[in-house]
Design an enzyme around this catalytic site. Sequence first.
Site, short mmCIF file in Angstrom:
data_model
loop_
_atom_site.label_atom_id
_atom_site.label_comp_id
_atom_site.label_asym_id
_atom_site.label_seq_id
_atom_site.Cartn_x
_atom_site.Cartn_y
_atom_site.Cartn_z
N LEU A 165 0.84 -1.20 0.00
CA LEU A 165 0.00 0.00 0.00
C LEU A 165 0.87 1.25 0.00
CD1 LEU A 165 -3.22 0.57 2.07
CD2 LEU A 165 -1.57 2.41 1.75
N HIS A 197 7.80 1.76 10.93
CA HIS A 197 8.36 3.02 10.45
C HIS A 197 7.40 4.14 10.84
CE1 HIS A 197 9.56 6.10 7.51
NE2 HIS A 197 10.71 5.45 7.40
#
Length: 336
Positions: A127, A231
Amino acid sequence: MTFVIRAARDQDLQPLYEMAKLTGGGFTNLPPEKDALRTKLERSHQAFARTGDDIADDLFVLVLENIETGEVRGTCQIFTQVGQKWPFYSYRIGMVTKHSQELDRTFRAQLLSLANDLEGSSEVGGLFLHPKERAGGLGMLLARSRYLFIARHRARFADRILAELRGVIDEAGGSPFWDGVAGRFFGMSFQEADEFNAIHGNQFIADLMPKHPIYIAMLTESARSVIGRPHPSGRAAMRMLENEGFAWENYIDIFDGGPTMTARTDQVHAIRDARTETVTAIADGGEPGLVASGQLAEFRCAMAQVRRSADGVSIDSDAARALGVGEGDMVMHVGR
């Protein structure tokens, strides 16, 4: 502006490549390498063309298109069954307990063990939303469209589903986890290993990596501190996964240490709550939701205003235009 999710086409290669260059590394499913992306598109075409209603080693690539401009501004991917072409490896975080009678002390230590536990699961991944479009719920549209696609083709997907979140990457594009673990055995940088994996798979990890468990306490502080952490740009994605019913069950990515989220497929909220009904009217107004139409290569998904009735649903005119549906057509929908 009206956006629609649709099957990726050959002409989407260049915009996919341009988006791949914006990922900043560590994004295995969207490598900034045209040949690898072209191979993904070819594999996706084959998956969309296959009509068998069974689980196979399929990959579906979807894109987000602005239907007013024709620009592709995002993408996502669905794998029907991981670990078929090459093994699917994760690190599983476990615990070992030891007791010393002489010292009258009990010691507990966390371990990283190479595991194939998630092999055979379906996977949602890849994505990416263009940085200039990160508003207005488009990330949610990309993410949840995958679950409506699965719901419309449920027999082609496994009973467990996973999502790998990118781990922490430093300012130089390196991975503290890779440097503290695998990098010590491979003599190659994280960027080199990540690029190789994107093209050739991670079998080389199994071939070269020591098979014995790794004591987390023996790793550097920089490596320990990022285990199981997404992240910074992936924190919102992690929250969306949790809201859908995914959980982190101590599996992490073998490259960057990012968390691997898992769920029972039929318990993913967008899959569990999706309803298929007839369009009874095209009319503005209603509750915000996602609506999908079509099968396989004809699949389309868009945000819509939805109003339910005893006979079916009405959807707004912009959504109807994006989906190419009218009164009497069947659609699948879920609340936003």
